[in-house]
Write a protein that holds these residues in place. Structure first.
Motif, PDB file in Angstrom:
ATOM      1  N   SER A 147       0.843  -1.194   0.000  1.00  0.00           N
ATOM      2  CA  SER A 147       0.000   0.000   0.000  1.00  0.00           C
ATOM      3  C   SER A 147       0.878   1.243   0.000  1.00  0.00           C
ATOM      4  O   SER A 147       1.808   1.331   0.791  1.00  0.00           O
ATOM      5  N   ARG A 206      -0.465   4.623   0.020  1.00  0.00           N
ATOM      6  CA  ARG A 206      -1.063   5.733   0.773  1.00  0.00           C
ATOM      7  C   ARG A 206      -2.062   5.280   1.831  1.00  0.00           C
ATOM      8  O   ARG A 206      -2.898   6.051   2.270  1.00  0.00           O
ATOM      9  N   GLY A 207      -1.996   4.006   2.214  1.00  0.00           N
ATOM     10  CA  GLY A 207      -2.800   3.544   3.346  1.00  0.00           C
ATOM     11  C   GLY A 207      -4.173   2.976   3.008  1.00  0.00           C
ATOM     12  O   GLY A 207      -4.778   2.304   3.838  1.00  0.00           O
ATOM     13  N   GLY A 208      -4.679   3.229   1.800  1.00  0.00           N
ATOM     14  CA  GLY A 208      -6.019   2.750   1.462  1.00  0.00           C
ATOM     15  C   GLY A 208      -6.102   1.231   1.424  1.00  0.00           C
ATOM     16  O   GLY A 208      -7.043   0.620   1.957  1.00  0.00           O
ATOM     17  N   ALA A 255      -3.967  -0.812   2.863  1.00  0.00           N
ATOM     18  CA  ALA A 255      -3.709  -1.302   4.225  1.00  0.00           C
ATOM     19  C   ALA A 255      -5.029  -1.343   4.997  1.00  0.00           C
ATOM     20  O   ALA A 255      -5.333  -2.320   5.697  1.00  0.00           O
ATOM     21  N   SER A 266      -2.245  -2.213  -4.008  1.00  0.00           N
ATOM     22  CA  SER A 266      -2.883  -1.086  -4.690  1.00  0.00           C
ATOM     23  C   SER A 266      -2.453  -1.065  -6.162  1.00  0.00           C
ATOM     24  O   SER A 266      -1.410  -1.620  -6.523  1.00  0.00           O
ATOM     25  N   LEU A 267      -3.278  -0.437  -6.976  1.00  0.00           N
ATOM     26  CA  LEU A 267      -2.995  -0.306  -8.413  1.00  0.00           C
ATOM     27  C   LEU A 267      -2.555   1.112  -8.716  1.00  0.00           C
ATOM     28  O   LEU A 267      -3.224   2.081  -8.318  1.00  0.00           O
ATOM     29  N   ILE A 289      -1.219   3.109 -12.202  1.00  0.00           N
ATOM     30  CA  ILE A 289      -0.990   3.012 -13.653  1.00  0.00           C
ATOM     31  C   ILE A 289      -1.035   1.548 -14.089  1.00  0.00           C
ATOM     32  O   ILE A 289      -0.112   1.054 -14.756  1.00  0.00           O
ATOM     33  N   ASN A 290      -2.091   0.883 -13.671  1.00  0.00           N
ATOM     34  CA  ASN A 290      -2.341  -0.506 -14.077  1.00  0.00           C
ATOM     35  C   ASN A 290      -1.299  -1.501 -13.579  1.00  0.00           C
ATOM     36  O   ASN A 290      -1.208  -2.603 -14.106  1.00  0.00           O
ATOM     37  N   SER A 344      -6.737  -2.897  -5.428  1.00  0.00           N
ATOM     38  CA  SER A 344      -7.496  -1.703  -5.041  1.00  0.00           C
ATOM     39  C   SER A 344      -6.774  -0.487  -5.616  1.00  0.00           C
ATOM     40  O   SER A 344      -5.555  -0.400  -5.483  1.00  0.00           O
ATOM     41  N   PRO A 371     -10.085   1.315  -8.378  1.00  0.00           N
ATOM     42  CA  PRO A 371     -10.703   2.404  -9.135  1.00  0.00           C
ATOM     43  C   PRO A 371     -11.286   3.507  -8.240  1.00  0.00           C
ATOM     44  O   PRO A 371     -11.893   3.224  -7.203  1.00  0.00           O
ATOM     45  N   GLY A 398     -11.043   1.998  -4.707  1.00  0.00           N
ATOM     46  CA  GLY A 398      -9.881   2.551  -4.010  1.00  0.00           C
ATOM     47  C   GLY A 398     -10.235   3.774  -3.178  1.00  0.00           C
ATOM     48  O   GLY A 398     -11.407   4.121  -2.989  1.00  0.00           O
ATOM     49  N   ARG A 399      -9.179   4.415  -2.692  1.00  0.00           N
ATOM     50  CA  ARG A 399      -9.339   5.636  -1.896  1.00  0.00           C
ATOM     51  C   ARG A 399      -8.223   6.610  -2.249  1.00  0.00           C
ATOM     52  O   ARG A 399      -7.062   6.198  -2.384  1.00  0.00           O
ATOM     53  N   LEU A 400      -8.592   7.846  -2.411  1.00  0.00           N
ATOM     54  CA  LEU A 400      -7.586   8.900  -2.580  1.00  0.00           C
ATOM     55  C   LEU A 400      -8.007  10.064  -1.682  1.00  0.00           C
ATOM     56  O   LEU A 400      -9.119  10.578  -1.802  1.00  0.00           O
ATOM     57  N   VAL A 402       1.471  13.950  -9.112  1.00  0.00           N
ATOM     58  CA  VAL A 402       0.335  13.432  -9.897  1.00  0.00           C
ATOM     59  C   VAL A 402      -0.864  13.160  -8.988  1.00  0.00           C
ATOM     60  O   VAL A 402      -2.006  13.548  -9.296  1.00  0.00           O
ATOM     61  N   MET A 444      -4.509  14.808  -9.125  1.00  0.00           N
ATOM     62  CA  MET A 444      -5.693  13.936  -9.297  1.00  0.00           C
ATOM     63  C   MET A 444      -6.702  14.169  -8.184  1.00  0.00           C
ATOM     64  O   MET A 444      -7.917  14.158  -8.383  1.00  0.00           O
TER      65      MET A 444
END
Ligand SMILES: Cc1cc2nc3c(=O)[nH]c(=O)nc-3n(C[C@H](O)[C@H](O)[C@H](O)COP(=O)(O)O)c2cc1C
Length: 168
Positions: free
Chosen positions: A9, A11-13, A15, A54-55, A57-58, A85, A87, A120-122, A130, A134
């Motif tokens: 992970s 950025r923690g999402g 996790a 986590s994903l 860039i694919n 994880s 989208p 996912g989570r941002l 980037v 985003m």
């Protein structure tokens, strides 16, 4: 025996998603350890493994990829599920998303029981050039507790009979 949920992970999402999966398995009567993938050196003590990444860039998180490579022998001899994880929209909740090519390759290599992609989570304060730009338009949390619960139930349903068998 215990189920390992290992995760990569940035950025923690993911996790947090791994923690949700672990908590749900425990709630369903299966002991679970949730650990960063890069800290795990062996899967010998585990009945089964859920590997989450986590994903970006694919591509699957490098810690998840390296885990799968490093421990492939142990993974081939126990039930494994692969989690991605994810989208930043509701596509993972409204459709079944196919694994990205890297995850599909790992799945074939270790004979995974299943691959699942969760939303996912941002966060609005995401760091990195980037991610930060985003986040101005796409920040949010699409991790779906109901979908996590359904997945954990599927895992628990597969593992319970073998656990009963091992104990009898
Ligand atoms: C630069 C960037 C690229 C991303 N690329 C993808 C992608 O290719 N596919 C996808 O499903 N999600 C993508 N995402 C969304 C992340 O996978 C999502 O935010 C995820 O929950 C991050 O997990 P983490 O917090 O564990 O790092 C991207 C996010 C960022 C910031």
């Amino acid at each position: 025996m215990t189920v390992l949920i290992a995760y990569g992970s940035r950025r923690g999402g993911t996790a947090g998603l791994a923690e949700m999966i672990g908590a749900e398995l425990v709630a369903q009567g299966l002991p679970a350890d949730v650990l960063p993938a890069d800290t795990v050196t062996s899967v010998d003590d585990y009945q089964a493994v859920v590997l989450a990444g986590s994903l970006y860039i694919n591509r699957w998180h490098p810690d998840a990829r390296k885990f799968a490579r490093r421990l492939s022998e142990g993974l081939r001899t126990r039930p494994v599920w692969l989690v991605s994880s994810g989208p930043l929209d509701d596509s993972a909740a409204t459709s079944v998303l196919p694994p990205v090519p890297q995850v599909a390759r790992v799945s074939r290599n270790v004979g995974a029981r299943g691959c699942v992609t969760f939303g996912g989570r941002l966060t609005p304060d995401a760091r990195g050039f980037v991610a930060h730009s985003m986040a101005k338009t796409r920040a949010g949390d699409w991790r779906d507790p109901a979908q996590v619960k359904a997945f954990a139930t599927e895992v628990a349903d597969v593992l319970r009979p073998s656990r009963a068998g091992a104990e009898s």
